[in-house]
Design a protein around this motif. Sequence first.
Motif, PDB file in Angstrom:
ATOM      1  N   UNK A 131       0.831  -1.199   0.000  1.00 54.70           N
ATOM      2  CA  UNK A 131       0.000   0.000   0.000  1.00 54.70           C
ATOM      3  C   UNK A 131       0.870   1.256   0.000  1.00 54.70           C
ATOM      4  N   UNK A 147       3.539   1.663  -1.382  1.00 52.80           N
ATOM      5  CA  UNK A 147       4.024   1.843  -2.754  1.00 52.80           C
ATOM      6  C   UNK A 147       3.034   2.621  -3.618  1.00 52.80           C
ATOM      7  N   UNK A 148       1.780   2.630  -3.226  1.00 49.07           N
ATOM      8  CA  UNK A 148       0.737   3.262  -4.038  1.00 49.07           C
ATOM      9  C   UNK A 148       0.266   4.616  -3.493  1.00 49.07           C
ATOM     10  N   UNK A 149       0.814   5.025  -2.363  1.00 43.75           N
ATOM     11  CA  UNK A 149       0.355   6.279  -1.751  1.00 43.75           C
ATOM     12  C   UNK A 149       1.264   7.446  -2.124  1.00 43.75           C
ATOM     13  N   UNK A 150       0.656   8.589  -2.332  1.00 45.87           N
ATOM     14  CA  UNK A 150       1.452   9.795  -2.541  1.00 45.87           C
ATOM     15  C   UNK A 150       0.732  10.975  -1.898  1.00 45.87           C
ATOM     16  N   UNK A 209       0.566  13.926  -3.488  1.00 45.16           N
ATOM     17  CA  UNK A 209       0.464  14.902  -4.572  1.00 45.16           C
ATOM     18  C   UNK A 209      -0.778  15.787  -4.448  1.00 45.16           C
ATOM     19  N   UNK A 210      -1.759  15.331  -3.680  1.00 44.67           N
ATOM     20  CA  UNK A 210      -2.989  16.110  -3.512  1.00 44.67           C
ATOM     21  C   UNK A 210      -2.764  17.381  -2.681  1.00 44.67           C
ATOM     22  N   UNK A 250       5.172  15.808  -6.953  1.00 44.55           N
ATOM     23  CA  UNK A 250       5.024  14.348  -7.029  1.00 44.55           C
ATOM     24  C   UNK A 250       4.593  13.736  -5.698  1.00 44.55           C
ATOM     25  N   UNK A 262       6.104  11.766  -3.776  1.00 46.47           N
ATOM     26  CA  UNK A 262       6.364  10.339  -3.808  1.00 46.47           C
ATOM     27  C   UNK A 262       7.857  10.052  -3.874  1.00 46.47           C
ATOM     28  N   UNK A 287      -3.807   1.967  10.167  1.00 50.87           N
ATOM     29  CA  UNK A 287      -4.502   2.808   9.187  1.00 50.87           C
ATOM     30  C   UNK A 287      -3.784   4.146   9.009  1.00 50.87           C
ATOM     31  N   UNK A 288      -3.238   4.384   7.814  1.00 50.11           N
ATOM     32  CA  UNK A 288      -2.609   5.682   7.566  1.00 50.11           C
ATOM     33  C   UNK A 288      -3.673   6.766   7.403  1.00 50.11           C
ATOM     34  N   UNK A 289      -3.403   7.922   7.963  1.00 50.50           N
ATOM     35  CA  UNK A 289      -4.367   9.018   7.887  1.00 50.50           C
ATOM     36  C   UNK A 289      -3.851  10.112   6.950  1.00 50.50           C
ATOM     37  N   UNK A 290      -4.364  10.106   5.730  1.00 53.57           N
ATOM     38  CA  UNK A 290      -3.967  11.124   4.754  1.00 53.57           C
ATOM     39  C   UNK A 290      -5.083  12.138   4.517  1.00 53.57           C
ATOM     40  N   UNK A 291      -5.931  12.273   5.519  1.00 54.96           N
ATOM     41  CA  UNK A 291      -6.990  13.271   5.428  1.00 54.96           C
ATOM     42  C   UNK A 291      -6.418  14.599   5.889  1.00 54.96           C
ATOM     43  N   UNK A 332      -7.051  -0.394   4.111  1.00 53.24           N
ATOM     44  CA  UNK A 332      -7.865   0.797   4.277  1.00 53.24           C
ATOM     45  C   UNK A 332      -6.996   2.020   4.579  1.00 53.24           C
ATOM     46  N   UNK A 392      -7.269   6.273   5.333  1.00 54.84           N
ATOM     47  CA  UNK A 392      -8.160   7.393   5.612  1.00 54.84           C
ATOM     48  C   UNK A 392      -7.761   8.570   4.727  1.00 54.84           C
ATOM     49  N   UNK A 393      -8.644   8.950   3.819  1.00 53.56           N
ATOM     50  CA  UNK A 393      -8.390  10.106   2.956  1.00 53.56           C
ATOM     51  C   UNK A 393      -9.685  10.523   2.273  1.00 53.56           C
ATOM     52  N   UNK A 403      -5.311   9.927  -2.051  1.00 55.27           N
ATOM     53  CA  UNK A 403      -3.974   9.394  -1.741  1.00 55.27           C
ATOM     54  C   UNK A 403      -3.485   8.389  -2.787  1.00 55.27           C
ATOM     55  N   UNK A 418      -0.478   7.555  -8.037  1.00 54.75           N
ATOM     56  CA  UNK A 418       0.236   6.297  -8.292  1.00 54.75           C
ATOM     57  C   UNK A 418      -0.640   5.244  -8.966  1.00 54.75           C
TER      58      UNK A 418
END
Lengths: 127, 211
Positions: A5, A7-10, A12-13, A19, A21, A116-120, B97, B99-100, B105, B109
Amino acid sequence: MKLLTHNFLSSRFLKNVTTGYPLKLTIEEKNVVEAEVDVNFLKNIMVKIDYAVLYDVAKSIGEDENLPSPDATIDLDSLNKEQLNKLHRVLVCVDVVVGALECPETGRVFPIRDGIPNLLVNEDEVS
Amino acid sequence: MLPTPSYRLTDQQKESVYDPAEDSFLLMDAIESELEVIKSSSPLIALEIGIGSGVISAFLAKSLPSVSLLSLGTDVNRDACEAATTTARKNGVRVEVVRCDLASAFLSRLAESIDILLFNPPYVPTDEMEVDASDLSRCWAGGARGISTLQRLLPQVTELLRIGGLFYVVALKENGIDQLLKHNERLRGSIVMERRAGIEYLYILKFERIL
């Protein structure tokens, strides 16, 4: 959170990030969840994986032993069983329970709690 | 008939996580009816936006035991992320899972890499003020026409799906079905299922990325 996972997170938002990443991973607590090796899945998913990033992150947590070198193209058919098992372990067994991800450009930290990663982020942080 | 995945929301989760209801069951029925189509597309990565209790993703993963699928889910609500993780574990499937907001997120990619995209959005037409009013109202309050949140995702669907990828979404008659089906010429829209549930008339729409 599995390294797969990661590997698929960035990030960039985020505003002003080009990037975002790879996200820098730090681990406070990890778990190893045993699962059956699924060679078919490994083959398919490796096409999507940024292997240099996976290798670096595995190395940063001391999981690089037996991992195929990132310098050569990886042909799964030519890997020995040990290497396949290692790849499987790094992708889907190692589970980050507590830690953090950090945006490489802004230093914004995203906590990982209970796996659980929090990217909010706040509205004013996004582009 | 495949059974609904087992799940249990804690008292705390019940305050903010959508408890599976008719719309969730309709989406599961639609997935079941589409299983052959889904299988023949050889999916590798599934992503559910607003995963909530996690039953939909667990259902999809359980329905495809022979497919090596990577299931990903997102939710803005921390309690939902935890509930979905628990549901996956309870059902012996793997769902990662994060959270975003929507797919933010993963967007860069996993651009054009998603094979199956799922979304049961907040679809009830409400005042725009209600869309983010509370954790629980965020599960159903869809703003004017009920498509505020869906409208934020729609422009990203072609960015996320690979060509041939499939997007399944729950919609309500009041959302304007015809308009939704034709919203993007790169997506071929169709109705997979429709059902009256109490005062609601529900649809499951399918979009296949063709261009």
